[in-house]
Scaffold this motif. Structure first.
Motif, PDB file in Angstrom:
ATOM      1  N   ARG A 203       0.835  -1.192   0.000  1.00  0.00           N
ATOM      2  CA  ARG A 203       0.000   0.000   0.000  1.00  0.00           C
ATOM      3  C   ARG A 203       0.873   1.246   0.000  1.00  0.00           C
ATOM      4  N   SER A 204       0.566   2.171  -0.889  1.00  0.00           N
ATOM      5  CA  SER A 204       1.234   3.470  -0.906  1.00  0.00           C
ATOM      6  C   SER A 204       0.368   4.476  -0.154  1.00  0.00           C
ATOM      7  N   TRP A 205       1.044   5.451   0.465  1.00  0.00           N
ATOM      8  CA  TRP A 205       0.348   6.427   1.307  1.00  0.00           C
ATOM      9  C   TRP A 205       0.933   7.813   1.103  1.00  0.00           C
ATOM     10  N   ARG A 206       0.112   8.818   1.349  1.00  0.00           N
ATOM     11  CA  ARG A 206       0.602  10.198   1.379  1.00  0.00           C
ATOM     12  C   ARG A 206       0.076  10.874   2.639  1.00  0.00           C
ATOM     13  N   LEU A 207       0.974  11.577   3.323  1.00  0.00           N
ATOM     14  CA  LEU A 207       0.612  12.358   4.502  1.00  0.00           C
ATOM     15  C   LEU A 207       0.658  13.828   4.123  1.00  0.00           C
ATOM     16  N   ASN A 208      -0.492  14.499   4.214  1.00  0.00           N
ATOM     17  CA  ASN A 208      -0.574  15.926   3.919  1.00  0.00           C
ATOM     18  C   ASN A 208      -0.138  16.704   5.156  1.00  0.00           C
ATOM     19  N   LEU A 209       1.033  17.316   5.077  1.00  0.00           N
ATOM     20  CA  LEU A 209       1.580  18.021   6.232  1.00  0.00           C
ATOM     21  C   LEU A 209       0.900  19.363   6.454  1.00  0.00           C
ATOM     22  N   SER A 210       0.492  20.004   5.380  1.00  0.00           N
ATOM     23  CA  SER A 210      -0.093  21.341   5.497  1.00  0.00           C
ATOM     24  C   SER A 210      -1.392  21.318   6.287  1.00  0.00           C
ATOM     25  N   ASP A 211      -2.189  20.269   6.105  1.00  0.00           N
ATOM     26  CA  ASP A 211      -3.489  20.198   6.763  1.00  0.00           C
ATOM     27  C   ASP A 211      -3.401  19.731   8.213  1.00  0.00           C
ATOM     28  N   ARG A 212      -2.264  19.126   8.591  1.00  0.00           N
ATOM     29  CA  ARG A 212      -2.181  18.500   9.909  1.00  0.00           C
ATOM     30  C   ARG A 212      -0.979  18.994  10.711  1.00  0.00           C
ATOM     31  N   THR A 213      -0.471  20.174  10.368  1.00  0.00           N
ATOM     32  CA  THR A 213       0.755  20.664  10.998  1.00  0.00           C
ATOM     33  C   THR A 213       0.665  20.694  12.518  1.00  0.00           C
ATOM     34  N   ALA A 214      -0.343  21.367  13.047  1.00  0.00           N
ATOM     35  CA  ALA A 214      -0.449  21.518  14.503  1.00  0.00           C
ATOM     36  C   ALA A 214      -0.596  20.166  15.188  1.00  0.00           C
ATOM     37  N   GLU A 215      -1.422  19.304  14.626  1.00  0.00           N
ATOM     38  CA  GLU A 215      -1.662  17.985  15.216  1.00  0.00           C
ATOM     39  C   GLU A 215      -0.389  17.137  15.229  1.00  0.00           C
ATOM     40  N   LEU A 216       0.373  17.184  14.131  1.00  0.00           N
ATOM     41  CA  LEU A 216       1.584  16.367  14.037  1.00  0.00           C
ATOM     42  C   LEU A 216       2.682  16.882  14.963  1.00  0.00           C
ATOM     43  N   LEU A 217       2.822  18.193  15.069  1.00  0.00           N
ATOM     44  CA  LEU A 217       3.835  18.744  15.968  1.00  0.00           C
ATOM     45  C   LEU A 217       3.482  18.473  17.428  1.00  0.00           C
ATOM     46  N   LEU A 218       2.198  18.484  17.741  1.00  0.00           N
ATOM     47  CA  LEU A 218       1.767  18.142  19.100  1.00  0.00           C
ATOM     48  C   LEU A 218       2.054  16.670  19.386  1.00  0.00           C
TER      49      LEU A 218
ATOM     50  N   GLY B 206      -2.404   9.721  10.137  1.00  0.00           N
ATOM     51  CA  GLY B 206      -3.237  10.419   9.163  1.00  0.00           C
ATOM     52  C   GLY B 206      -2.841  10.244   7.718  1.00  0.00           C
ATOM     53  N   TYR B 207      -1.997   9.252   7.415  1.00  0.00           N
ATOM     54  CA  TYR B 207      -1.656   8.977   6.015  1.00  0.00           C
ATOM     55  C   TYR B 207      -2.911   8.545   5.256  1.00  0.00           C
ATOM     56  N   GLN B 208      -3.021   8.989   4.007  1.00  0.00           N
ATOM     57  CA  GLN B 208      -4.143   8.628   3.151  1.00  0.00           C
ATOM     58  C   GLN B 208      -3.672   7.676   2.055  1.00  0.00           C
ATOM     59  N   PRO B 209      -4.469   6.638   1.758  1.00  0.00           N
ATOM     60  CA  PRO B 209      -4.027   5.635   0.778  1.00  0.00           C
ATOM     61  C   PRO B 209      -3.957   6.176  -0.642  1.00  0.00           C
ATOM     62  N   LEU B 210      -2.971   5.685  -1.375  1.00  0.00           N
ATOM     63  CA  LEU B 210      -2.777   5.953  -2.796  1.00  0.00           C
ATOM     64  C   LEU B 210      -2.840   4.614  -3.534  1.00  0.00           C
ATOM     65  N   PRO B 211      -2.864   4.630  -4.866  1.00  0.00           N
ATOM     66  CA  PRO B 211      -2.777   3.353  -5.588  1.00  0.00           C
ATOM     67  C   PRO B 211      -1.554   2.562  -5.146  1.00  0.00           C
ATOM     68  N   GLY B 212      -1.757   1.281  -4.880  1.00  0.00           N
ATOM     69  CA  GLY B 212      -0.681   0.450  -4.367  1.00  0.00           C
ATOM     70  C   GLY B 212       0.176  -0.152  -5.466  1.00  0.00           C
ATOM     71  N   LEU B 213       1.163  -0.918  -5.039  1.00  0.00           N
ATOM     72  CA  LEU B 213       2.070  -1.601  -5.953  1.00  0.00           C
ATOM     73  C   LEU B 213       1.834  -3.102  -5.854  1.00  0.00           C
ATOM     74  N   VAL B 214       1.763  -3.752  -6.998  1.00  0.00           N
ATOM     75  CA  VAL B 214       1.568  -5.196  -7.053  1.00  0.00           C
ATOM     76  C   VAL B 214       2.866  -5.839  -7.522  1.00  0.00           C
ATOM     77  N   THR B 215       3.355  -6.811  -6.757  1.00  0.00           N
ATOM     78  CA  THR B 215       4.532  -7.572  -7.168  1.00  0.00           C
ATOM     79  C   THR B 215       4.076  -8.856  -7.843  1.00  0.00           C
ATOM     80  N   TYR B 216       4.588  -9.080  -9.040  1.00  0.00           N
ATOM     81  CA  TYR B 216       4.275 -10.281  -9.817  1.00  0.00           C
ATOM     82  C   TYR B 216       5.504 -11.188  -9.836  1.00  0.00           C
TER      83      TYR B 216
END
Length: 318
Positions: A139-154, A302-312
């Motif tokens: 599973r690939s993920w992205r964490l949006n830092l701009s939207d969660r700055t205060a929460e992540l620093l806390l 708070g990471y949000q899922p992205l399209p994953g990678l499949v190993t064949y």
């Protein structure tokens, strides 16, 4: 179509092909240059090519094997063929992939592994048509830092207090890190690489190869975060800050006897907080679906899922 081995100066074109296939995938040509330079020391262990049609570059192909095979009965090599949309041909794909498989088999490989994005319209089907079957999904993920700055620093501040209570000191490396520190980090990497969920054992790189990767473009010594109990290294993590593409998590490892104490989460929060302070807006990562501990950490942060990678996988011996 024909294949031409990559050569110095091809890095930007190779990177451009990758972005042409998936616009959200950026590769720093400087990183490619460093990787290719490192691979020149053992040219018998890989082949990398541009796919040409006339004078037009329409894809790339490669095969690679580890310098030393991983322990276990099966020797696995990586192969792949990627073609630019609009220039994709199942027939050409199969012919080129066969060349990669033949070279990998000649190097001693028993099986070939190929990775495709699960949202790709062409690649998974082309691999299946060539006899590949699905092995694993990550599973690939992205964490949006701009939207969660205060929460992540806390959360980082809270994790620091939690670590202090259990006698764990967290600190980043600096430019004065001597070889003993790098040896400690390498030892922890070698100890934890076998714990990464995988069907086939992952080869542990030599200290020299590992150290070269730790000094590639985008890896900064003062952005490697470590956790210590007295004089013993118990965990580390670091992000790669490439000139092109997202900041991404490169590796996180914790000694077995120190797992379950929140240490991996704490060092990840230090790297995340540092990225925020450096003005970065997002971080990406990728984890096997069987890596429950890291998946849980990603979810709570708070990471949000992205399209994953499949190993064949495909046998090269049948």
């Amino acid at each position: 179509m024909k294949l031409r081995p990559v050569r110095p100066g091809d890095e930007r074109e190779y990177a451009g092909v990758i972005t042409s296939i998936h616009g959200d995938e950026g590769v720093d040509p400087a990183v490619l240059q460093a990787v290719w330079q490192r691979e020149k020391r053992l040219p018998q262990n890989q082949g990398r090519y541009l796919i040409l049609e006339g004078r037009q570059t329409c894809g790339y192909a490669f095969w690679t094997r580890p310098a030393d095979w991983a322990a276990g009965p099966v020797k696995a090599a990586n192969v792949n063929v990627r073609m630019i949309p609009g220039r994709q041909s199942a027939q050409d794909f199969a012919w080129i992939l066969t060349q990669m498989e033949t070279a990998a088999k000649s190097s001693g490989a028993d099986v070939a592994l190929a990775v495709a994005r699960e949202d790709d319209d062409f690649h998974p089907g082309a691999l299946a048509a060539c006899g590949y079957r699905v092995d694993r999904l990550s599973r690939s993920w992205r964490l949006n830092l701009s939207d969660r700055t205060a929460e992540l620093l806390l959360a980082r501040s809270s994790a620091r207090k939690d670590m202090a209570r259990i006698g764990i000191e967290i600190r980043s490396l600096d430019d004065t890190a001597d070889e003993s520190i790098w040896r400690d980090l390498y030892g922890l990497a070698a100890e934890t690489i076998p714990d990464i969920p995988s069907t086939f054992s992952e080869a542990i790189p030599s200290f020299e190869d590992w150290l070269a990767r730790m000094h590639e473009p985008g890896v900064f010594v003062d952005r490697i975060w470590t956790a210590w109990r007295d004089d013993s290294l118990v965990a580390y993590t670091y992000l790669v800050y490439r000139a092109a593409g997202d900041v991404s998590t490169a590796y996180t490892g914790t000694r077995k006897q120190f797992r379950g104490l929140g240490i991996a989460r704490a060092v990840k929060l230090e790297s995340i907080g540092q990225a925020i302070e450096l003005g970065k807006h997002s971080i990406t990562t990728n984890n096997d679906l069987e890596n429950a501990a890291i998946l849980h950490i990603n979810s709570t942060l708070g990471y949000q899922p992205l399209p994953g990678l499949v190993t064949y996988v495909k046998s090269l011996t049948s």
